[in-house]
Enzyme design. Sequence first.
Site, PDB file in Angstrom:
ATOM      1  N   CYS A  45       7.522  45.243  25.255  1.00  0.00           N
ATOM      2  CA  CYS A  45       7.533  45.326  23.791  1.00  0.00           C
ATOM      3  C   CYS A  45       8.016  44.000  23.185  1.00  0.00           C
ATOM      4  O   CYS A  45       8.810  43.283  23.778  1.00  0.00           O
ATOM      5  CB  CYS A  45       8.456  46.462  23.353  1.00  0.00           C
ATOM      6  N   ASP A  47       9.984  43.772  20.844  1.00  0.00           N
ATOM      7  CA  ASP A  47      11.352  43.988  20.376  1.00  0.00           C
ATOM      8  C   ASP A  47      12.284  42.879  20.862  1.00  0.00           C
ATOM      9  O   ASP A  47      12.326  42.567  22.053  1.00  0.00           O
ATOM     10  CB  ASP A  47      11.842  45.353  20.902  1.00  0.00           C
ATOM     11  N   ARG A  49      15.271  42.778  21.418  1.00  0.00           N
ATOM     12  CA  ARG A  49      16.369  43.167  22.313  1.00  0.00           C
ATOM     13  C   ARG A  49      15.920  43.325  23.758  1.00  0.00           C
ATOM     14  O   ARG A  49      16.714  43.655  24.632  1.00  0.00           O
ATOM     15  CB  ARG A  49      16.989  44.484  21.826  1.00  0.00           C
ATOM     16  N   HIS A 101      10.773  50.772  26.267  1.00  0.00           N
ATOM     17  CA  HIS A 101      12.215  50.928  26.055  1.00  0.00           C
ATOM     18  C   HIS A 101      12.464  52.108  25.134  1.00  0.00           C
ATOM     19  O   HIS A 101      11.687  52.380  24.215  1.00  0.00           O
ATOM     20  CB  HIS A 101      12.836  49.631  25.494  1.00  0.00           C
ATOM     21  N   CYS A 104      12.168  52.745  20.909  1.00  0.00           N
ATOM     22  CA  CYS A 104      11.182  51.752  20.460  1.00  0.00           C
ATOM     23  C   CYS A 104      10.743  52.031  19.005  1.00  0.00           C
ATOM     24  O   CYS A 104      10.318  53.149  18.678  1.00  0.00           O
ATOM     25  CB  CYS A 104       9.975  51.795  21.388  1.00  0.00           C
TER      26      CYS A 104
END
Length: 228
Positions: A45, A47, A49, A101, A104
């Site tokens: 992803c 993302d 993080r 994750h 998400c």
Amino acid sequence: MSHHADLDAIFRNNRQWAHFMRDQDEDFFPRLERQQTPEYLWIGCSDSRVSANEIMGLLPGEVFVHRNVANVVVHTDFNCLSVLQYAVDILKVRHIIVTGHYGCGGVRAALENRSFGLIDNWLRTIKDIYHRFEDVFTHLDAEQSVRLLCELNVQQQVANVCHTTIVQDAWKRGQTLSVHGLIYSLSDGILRDLQVNVHNMEEIPKIYQMYSDRDLLRRSLQGHAHIL
Ligand code: CO
């Protein structure tokens, strides 16, 4: 030209990192410059993080990376397919790791009815997964639903990777290649194995298996060998 203060921090960090790496191993950058020989293709992803190298404790050069919102593999996405093709055909990675994750934002958005614009189209395929398992979701609360859909999404994307001509062609020519599904938890930083590991053509549903006319003829001859 002056940089924004935030960018100055990035340049400062970068110089510190480069010095540190060179101090640790003076051949690090020359080696990096000469070649990349990653064994892994990571599909994850976007993302902020979730960072492929950091999570797996791998250095630059050890993992080839593709990221998009909600780690989705769509068969008409030439960006993802190009990364996949280069990784499999040229770099000859041995493992493709789809990593989702928990929590998400893309998956969460797919569970809602609120429109976010263009990205609604991208997330539509995740709604399709929900729709297929809707009877299961009706028994779950909101957080359990996000969790399950994050996991099912990874499983679906592992399947999508396996259904590509790229992966199937690699298997047909005898290349060692396996596809895995993992999920990462932001709460403890731990990667979990979703136990979806695919190693060859026989492990995917028959309808998705693609053969050339010559392969099909050979297979049908083999199938009838006992009556010849
Ligand atoms: Co995400």
